[in-house]
Write a protein that holds these residues in place. Structure first.
Motif, PDB file in Angstrom:
ATOM      1  N   LYS B   4       0.843  -1.197   0.000  1.00 46.40           N
ATOM      2  CA  LYS B   4       0.000   0.000   0.000  1.00 46.40           C
ATOM      3  C   LYS B   4       0.892   1.266   0.000  1.00 46.40           C
ATOM      4  CE  LYS B   4      -4.043   1.828   0.277  1.00 46.40           C
ATOM      5  NZ  LYS B   4      -5.120   1.601  -0.650  1.00 46.40           N
ATOM      6  N   HIS B   5       1.941   1.259   0.798  1.00 46.22           N
ATOM      7  CA  HIS B   5       2.798   2.453   0.927  1.00 46.22           C
ATOM      8  C   HIS B   5       4.235   2.196   0.491  1.00 46.22           C
ATOM      9  CE1 HIS B   5      -0.468   4.332   3.055  1.00 46.22           C
ATOM     10  NE2 HIS B   5      -0.516   3.324   3.895  1.00 46.22           N
ATOM     11  N   VAL B   6       4.707   0.975   0.789  1.00 51.61           N
ATOM     12  CA  VAL B   6       6.068   0.629   0.444  1.00 51.61           C
ATOM     13  C   VAL B   6       6.149   0.370  -1.057  1.00 51.61           C
ATOM     14  CG1 VAL B   6       7.599  -1.379   0.636  1.00 51.61           C
ATOM     15  CG2 VAL B   6       6.849  -0.175   2.691  1.00 51.61           C
ATOM     16  N   GLN B 489       6.905   5.338   5.620  1.00 56.31           N
ATOM     17  CA  GLN B 489       6.242   4.395   4.702  1.00 56.31           C
ATOM     18  C   GLN B 489       6.174   2.999   5.320  1.00 56.31           C
ATOM     19  OE1 GLN B 489       8.812   5.866   1.177  1.00 56.31           O
ATOM     20  NE2 GLN B 489       7.187   4.705   0.178  1.00 56.31           N
ATOM     21  N   MET B 490       7.273   2.585   5.938  1.00 57.14           N
ATOM     22  CA  MET B 490       7.315   1.243   6.532  1.00 57.14           C
ATOM     23  C   MET B 490       6.328   1.129   7.691  1.00 57.14           C
ATOM     24  SD  MET B 490      11.361   0.334   6.602  1.00 57.14           S
ATOM     25  CE  MET B 490      12.323   0.083   5.121  1.00 57.14           C
ATOM     26  N   ALA B 491       6.288   2.158   8.544  1.00 60.82           N
ATOM     27  CA  ALA B 491       5.375   2.122   9.692  1.00 60.82           C
ATOM     28  C   ALA B 491       3.924   2.094   9.210  1.00 60.82           C
ATOM     29  CB  ALA B 491       5.622   3.337  10.595  1.00 60.82           C
ATOM     30  N   ALA B 492       3.611   2.930   8.193  1.00 60.67           N
ATOM     31  CA  ALA B 492       2.241   2.980   7.663  1.00 60.67           C
ATOM     32  C   ALA B 492       1.860   1.647   7.037  1.00 60.67           C
ATOM     33  CB  ALA B 492       2.124   4.108   6.631  1.00 60.67           C
ATOM     34  N   SER B 500      -0.593  10.099   6.212  1.00 58.93           N
ATOM     35  CA  SER B 500      -0.887  11.354   6.910  1.00 58.93           C
ATOM     36  C   SER B 500      -1.026  11.159   8.415  1.00 58.93           C
ATOM     37  CB  SER B 500      -2.176  11.969   6.349  1.00 58.93           C
ATOM     38  OG  SER B 500      -3.231  11.022   6.476  1.00 58.93           O
ATOM     39  N   GLU B 501      -1.234   9.919   8.863  1.00 58.43           N
ATOM     40  CA  GLU B 501      -1.343   9.650  10.309  1.00 58.43           C
ATOM     41  C   GLU B 501       0.020   9.456  10.958  1.00 58.43           C
ATOM     42  OE1 GLU B 501      -3.995   9.717  12.421  1.00 58.43           O
ATOM     43  OE2 GLU B 501      -4.999  10.584  10.663  1.00 58.43           O
ATOM     44  N   VAL B 502       1.081   9.381  10.138  1.00 59.06           N
ATOM     45  CA  VAL B 502       2.420   9.117  10.690  1.00 59.06           C
ATOM     46  C   VAL B 502       3.191  10.423  10.811  1.00 59.06           C
ATOM     47  CG1 VAL B 502       4.574   7.831  10.393  1.00 59.06           C
ATOM     48  CG2 VAL B 502       2.409   6.868   9.563  1.00 59.06           C
ATOM     49  N   GLY B 645      17.667  -4.400  -3.766  1.00 55.83           N
ATOM     50  CA  GLY B 645      16.853  -5.355  -3.015  1.00 55.83           C
ATOM     51  C   GLY B 645      15.394  -5.087  -3.312  1.00 55.83           C
ATOM     52  N   ARG B 646      14.845  -4.085  -2.625  1.00 57.06           N
ATOM     53  CA  ARG B 646      13.528  -3.555  -2.982  1.00 57.06           C
ATOM     54  C   ARG B 646      13.574  -2.051  -2.766  1.00 57.06           C
ATOM     55  NH1 ARG B 646       8.993  -6.590  -3.906  1.00 57.06           N
ATOM     56  NH2 ARG B 646       9.207  -7.749  -1.961  1.00 57.06           N
ATOM     57  N   ALA B 647      13.064  -1.288  -3.719  1.00 55.79           N
ATOM     58  CA  ALA B 647      13.009   0.164  -3.571  1.00 55.79           C
ATOM     59  C   ALA B 647      11.819   0.513  -2.680  1.00 55.79           C
ATOM     60  CB  ALA B 647      12.883   0.833  -4.926  1.00 55.79           C
ATOM     61  N   ILE B 648      12.083   0.961  -1.446  1.00 57.97           N
ATOM     62  CA  ILE B 648      10.981   1.375  -0.577  1.00 57.97           C
ATOM     63  C   ILE B 648      10.288   2.578  -1.197  1.00 57.97           C
ATOM     64  CG2 ILE B 648      10.361   2.213   1.737  1.00 57.97           C
ATOM     65  CD1 ILE B 648      11.371  -0.725   1.628  1.00 57.97           C
ATOM     66  N   ASN B 649      11.108   3.492  -1.776  1.00 58.88           N
ATOM     67  CA  ASN B 649      10.548   4.655  -2.457  1.00 58.88           C
ATOM     68  C   ASN B 649      11.320   4.858  -3.767  1.00 58.88           C
ATOM     69  OD1 ASN B 649       9.936   7.290  -3.348  1.00 58.88           O
ATOM     70  ND2 ASN B 649       9.360   7.889  -1.279  1.00 58.88           N
ATOM     71  N   PRO B 650      10.797   4.347  -4.873  1.00 62.83           N
ATOM     72  CA  PRO B 650      11.551   4.383  -6.139  1.00 62.83           C
ATOM     73  C   PRO B 650      11.954   5.799  -6.558  1.00 62.83           C
ATOM     74  CG  PRO B 650       9.636   2.950  -6.337  1.00 62.83           C
ATOM     75  CD  PRO B 650       9.508   3.632  -5.019  1.00 62.83           C
ATOM     76  N   GLU B 651      11.113   6.798  -6.286  1.00 63.49           N
ATOM     77  CA  GLU B 651      11.487   8.170  -6.662  1.00 63.49           C
ATOM     78  C   GLU B 651      12.698   8.618  -5.868  1.00 63.49           C
ATOM     79  OE1 GLU B 651      10.259   9.856  -9.274  1.00 63.49           O
ATOM     80  OE2 GLU B 651       9.234   7.951  -9.561  1.00 63.49           O
TER      81      GLU B 651
END
Lengths: 291, 763
Positions: B4-6, B489-492, B500-502, B645-651
């Protein structure tokens, strides 16, 4: 700390009056060199009592190009030179030199008069103007005198401007008939770059022959000079007689003749030779000569 | 698995405050009753201090104190070796050492008082070349040490003599690299406030590593760690650079804050920053390589000598990374590597993005192209015949089988992105005119995180408030790399709430657990695992509560978009109501997260073991145009393929790639701190060239994803790999274009045109 009083002149008369009445006045135009040196507390300011802001003196601004004569006000910015349509059309090498200076921000502030009066060895405005055979008009309250630009600089950062004079404008005869030009510059990066070498070639031609050639360089010599031996080589020659590589070699030898062998010569000799070679090739190509 | 976020290019959480100018940086901070301080630095690279006369300075207007080394409780500090002086006591060892400091009511008054301090020196002979410093009988710079050696790391594998005997071709080459400046936009700044909130001192400012700074300040003041609080502010770039130099600044300000009982602010000008800050290590590299005529490597013998400058600083660890990576990502049976660091009287050298890898990669990837030329093989072919694949064994004897070894993939993808094969073929043909094009590549493997340097663990704290808002704290620091966003992103993702809650909170050492330094491209990998750990603990608590409340199996329920779902698409509760209710029934709604890296090993005597638990792989390709008439060099295009590995945030990954490629380009073609006998020539950006936007090539970033079993959501590292490859790729492209091999950085006008550098007033 450098301590001074800040003054501002609003007209040429007021400016000349201040220069006449006061001593130890440093003029402030675009400030792109001056403010940096002030920040560094440069020792040359130890004897400055006044900093005189001349940016509001409208008489020092403007570009006028006639059929025979042209003049550029000392406070003309490099950005104005780049965007002026007449300069672009008739004297494109001046626009090319101006556009190679500094960055957008610097070109918006820095003035051609300031570039000349600061007289750094690497100043980019000299070579196009020397190639034009330009003169500077130095005005004081008592009157004005005209000096050939090539005689204007005595040594890096040292000109013949007297304490009561201001560099008012640059005047020159417009090139006549069929003429071609080339501006070349080498820097260490693509913007905000101080010239390692810059070069202008301007040549009037007639019937496939060079009538009058002027080659001048920046940063190759301690202060800008025309390369007379290259001019002599080119003048009067038909296109077929011109060897760009030979012209380059002559220029390189002439430069080393002026500077002697310096730490930078092993680079500057071949690089300057190459720029002259390219400028001559540009000339031949633009003149439609194809071997 | 769908996220959803990652794995999404979400907006940076700190973007708004930065672009609107609301973000407060170190120099923006103001405290009531604040004083300002300045440091007097020596111009001598090596001198005895005979006398420091401060009485005139003390009488100057506004002055509240003048301090020298004798006012410092413990004058020596250092992350690895405690040899760095807060203020020089008997001797200065580099031009830029602080000798005295003044605190005053204003910065101008402090500066004016500095000029009244008289220091008598006895100039000493200096050593300015590590190759001189290592010679027998060389002048000893730190009298308490046996010699000038800071460190030596050996690595031995197989038998190099045997390997060279088996070779059909043996090449020996020397390469050198230069000092460079980090060039962070924001010069160093700290404010130290005494006696705030039951701390002896609180340190605010432009601090890369709050725990390292806390260690230094407490060691210098000789007080307990609990007495020192470090709060990180927004930071205008660091790149490894705001560690020891900022720790020294914080320690100095702390001494003055305690002495005056008032907050003390110190902000470096650009010139002060250039003069005092540590630099990237210059290396002198000697490589010998053997290969069969089929292009199989048989042996490598490597010596790398690093200039440590006046202090040890990070040299022991920087040269350790070099020893692990010196062969590059190639299978070689017989390896003998020695890396060294030596003291000199040059500016000291420390951590900088890349950390000992850009130097060896420049040498070893240049060498691979040289060897390919000798063997008549294409550069790509020679690499493919020797490079690591799944299950390969490294020079230190580590079997690469815990993660995906993706060199072949990154290389192919980079080649495709820039149309390498066609361009290579085209530019290999005769080119007319002075302007020649060329294309060159380089590849690397890089150990993620600290490896065997130190204990590799990190913490996080997550608090769920009664209204469902979530605060995330980490022991690692935002240095501009995007950590706040990544961790949010990871926490959400784990808690199933909107971004927006984080709320990500600033690091405060009195609240968040010591997580070591934010270095070694370890934040996403190690710190991310810690954030995930805390979030998962809380999620489990929530699901257990929900299971009792709704009498549904925790496995079927789902937290998503800020709601609890029953698994049939029906909402059971909002996240806020559910967690609020939990809080009101006395359930702890905060959790600590902790992550410790998998086991690693290193035998320092033999240079063998498993130094890192995972690696990343990268390939960069440069397309250049060389003006063989003037020496001008344009980098036209670059492709950069990196397995993250994995892009948590590709941008954000792309941002790292653009920035790292650009920094690598500056290192490769123009940056060089010019020194004359240890003194920096030119301490601002009109003398020191960094690339402008006009020098920027078209950069094609390629993100390769092979999730790592140990990474949070499979993520590994990206910060440093992006910078380490560029200079070698560019040098190879220049050689391809011009036929001239340049073995020294940077590839400036003179080197490209005449093959050597020229120095003002020099040889």
């Amino acid at each position: 700390m450098v301590e001074y009083q800040l003054l501002r002149a609003h007209s040429l008369d007021e400016l000349l009056e201040i220069l006449d009445q006061r001593e130890n006045v440093q003029l402030l135009a675009g400030g792109t060199d001056l403010m940096v040196d002030l920040h560094h507390q440069d020792q040359k300011f130890d004897k400055i009592d006044y900093l005189l802001d001349i940016t509001a003196v409208d008489e020092l601004k403007g570009i006028q190009l006639g059929d025979k004569k042209g003049e550029i006000g000392a406070l003309t910015t490099h950005a104005e030179l780049v965007s002026n349509p007449e300069i672009k059309e008739k004297l494109p090498f001046i626009a090319a030199a101006a556009s190679s200076i500094g960055s957008t921000q610097i070109r918006n502030r820095a003035t051609i008069g300031g570039n000349l009066a600061n007289a750094a060895a690497c100043a980019d405005s000299f070579s196009p103007l020397i190639a034009l055979g330009a003169e500077v008009v130095l005005r004081s309250k008592g009157g004005a005198r005209r000096v050939l630009l090539e005689d204007f600089v005595e040594w890096p950062y040292q000109t013949i401007i007297k304490p009561d004079e201001v560099l008012e404008k640059i005047v020159f005869a417009m090139p006549q008939g069929e003429y071609y030009s080339s501006y070349q510059k080498i820097g260490r990066r693509k913007a905000l770059s101080i010239s390692r070498i810059s070069l202008t070639l301007l040549a009037e031609v007639e019937n496939g022959r060079v009538k009058k050639a002027q080659v001048a360089s920046g940063a190759a010599t301690p202060f800008p000079v025309p390369f007379r031996k290259v001019n002599d080589y080119l003048n009067g020659k038909s296109f077929a007689e011109i060897d760009p590589i030979e012209a380059g070699n002559i220029a390189a030898d002439e430069m080393v003749g002026i500077t002697g062998e310096r730490w930078s010569t092993p680079y500057k000799r071949p690089a300057l030779g190459k720029l002259v070679e390219r400028a001559v090739e540009d000339l031949l190509e633009e003149a439609g000569y194809n071997g | 698995m769908a996220f959803k976020h990652v794995n999404k290019g979400v907006k940076r959480v700190d973007a708004y405050e930065k672009v609107t100018g609301k973000a407060k940086f170190g120099a923006d901070l103001e405290f009531a009753n604040m004083l300002y301080a300045k440091v007097l630095r020596t111009e001598y690279p090596h001198a005895k201090i005979l006398k420091i006369e401060t009485s005139e300075a003390e009488k100057m207007p506004g002055v509240k104190g003048v301090f020298t080394a004798k006012d410092i409780p413990n004058n020596l500090f250092g992350v690895i070796v405690q040899d760095q002086q807060v203020l020089a006591e008997d001797k200065v060892v580099l031009a830029g050492d602080g000798v005295a400091m003044v605190v005053a009511e204003s910065e101008a008054e402090a500066a004016a008082a500095l000029e009244k301090i008289e220091v008598d020196y006895e100039e000493l002979e200096g050593v300015f070349d590590p190759l001189e410093a290592r010679k027998e009988g060389a002048l000893k710079l730190h009298p308490e040490k046996e010699d000038n050696q800071v460190i030596h790391h050996p690595l031995r594998k197989g038998d190099v003599e045997k390997g060279f005997a088996e070779a059909d071709v043996v090449l020996e080459r020397e390469y050198t690299t230069q000092f460079i400046e980090h060039s962070y936009l924001e010069p160093e700044a700290v404010v130290v406030v005494p006696n705030e909130d039951n701390h002896l001192v609180s340190v605010y400012g432009s601090i890369q590593n709050p725990y390292a700074t806390r260690n230094a300040v407490s060691a210098v003041l000789e007080v307990e760690l609990a007495d020192v609080r470090v709060i990180q502010n927004h930071i205008g770039g660091s790149f490894g650079g705001k560690d020891e130099v900022v720790s020294a600044m914080a320690a100095r300000a702390a001494v003055m804050a305690i002495a005056t009982g008032r907050p003390v602010k110190m902000v470096n000008s650009r010139e002060e920053s250039f003069t005092e800050s540590y630099k990237r290590h210059p290396y002198h590299l000697t490589y010998k390589i053997g290969a069969t005529k089929e292009g199989k490597l048989t042996a490598m013998e490597i010596e790398a000598v690093a200039d440590s400058g006046g202090y040890a600083c990070q040299t022991p660890f920087v040269t350790w990374r070099s020893v692990v990576q010196a062969t590059g990502p190639y299978e070689v049976e017989n390896v003998k590597t020695d890396t060294y660091g030596y003291y000199t009287n040059n500016p000291y050298t420390g951590a900088m993005r890349g950390y000992g890898s850009p130097q060896v990669i420049f040498a070893q990837e240049s060498l691979m192209d040289e060897l390919a030329g000798e063997l008549g093989l294409e550069p790509v072919e020679l690499r493919k015949r020797n490079m690591y694949s799944q299950g390969s064994v490294t020079a230190s004897g580590q079997k690469l089988d815990r993660h995906t070894v993706s060199l072949n993939e990154v290389m192919d993808k980079a080649m495709e992105a820039i149309d390498y094969k066609n361009k290579y073929e085209e530019y290999s043909k005769e080119q007319s005119g002075d302007k020649k094009k060329g294309i060159g590549l380089s590849i690397s493997f890089r150990g993620c995180s600290l490896g065997a340097e130190a204990i590799d663990a990190a913490a996080s704290v997550i608090q769920i408030n009664k209204d469902g808002s979530v605060a995330v704290y980490s022991g690692l620091a935002e240095n501009g790399q995007g950590l706040k966003t990544i961790f949010s992103q990871m926490a959400a993702e784990v808690l199933g709430i909107p971004m927006s809650e984080v709320e990500f909170k600033e690091l405060d050492t009195s609240f968040t657990p010591d997580s070591g330094s934010t270095v070694a491209s370890r934040a996403t990998l190690i710190g991310g695992n810690a954030v995930k750990d805390a979030a998962e603990k809380l999620k489990q608590r929530i699901m257990t509560f929900a299971q009792d409340k709704y009498e549904l199996d925790a496995e079927v329920m789902e937290l998503k978009d800020g709601f609890l779902y029953d698994g049939q698409g029906n909402r059971l509760a909002t996240f806020a109501d559910l967690t609020g209710e939990m809080g009101n029934t006395g359930i702890l709604m905060s959790a600590y997260g902790w992550y410790k890296s998998p086991p690693i090993s290193w035998d320092e005597e033999k240079g063998c073991g498993n130094p890192y638990f995972t690696y990343v792989y990268g390939c960069q390709i440069a397309e250049v145009e060389v003006d063989t008439g003037t020496g001008e060099l344009s980098v036209i295009n670059m492709a950069a393929a990196h397995d993250v590995g994995r892009a948590i945030n590709p941008e954000n990954v792309k941002g790292q790639i653009y920035g790292g490629v650009m920094m690598g380009l500056g290192y490769g073609i123009m940056e060089e701190l010019e020194l004359r006998d240890g003194v920096i020539q030119g301490t601002n950006f009109h003398d020191y060239m960094i690339p402008t936007i006009k020098d920027m090539p078209d950069i094609k970033p390629v993100i390769v994803e092979n999730p790592d079993p140990d990474g949070p959501f499979g993520a590994k590292s990206i910060g440093e790999p992006t910078l380490e490859l560029g200079s070698a790729a560019i040098a190879n492209a220049v050689a391809h274009a011009s036929g001239k091999r340049i073995r020294s950085l940077p590839l400036n006008l003179e080197r490209v045109l005449i093959g050597r550098a020229l120095h003002k007033g020099g040889k």
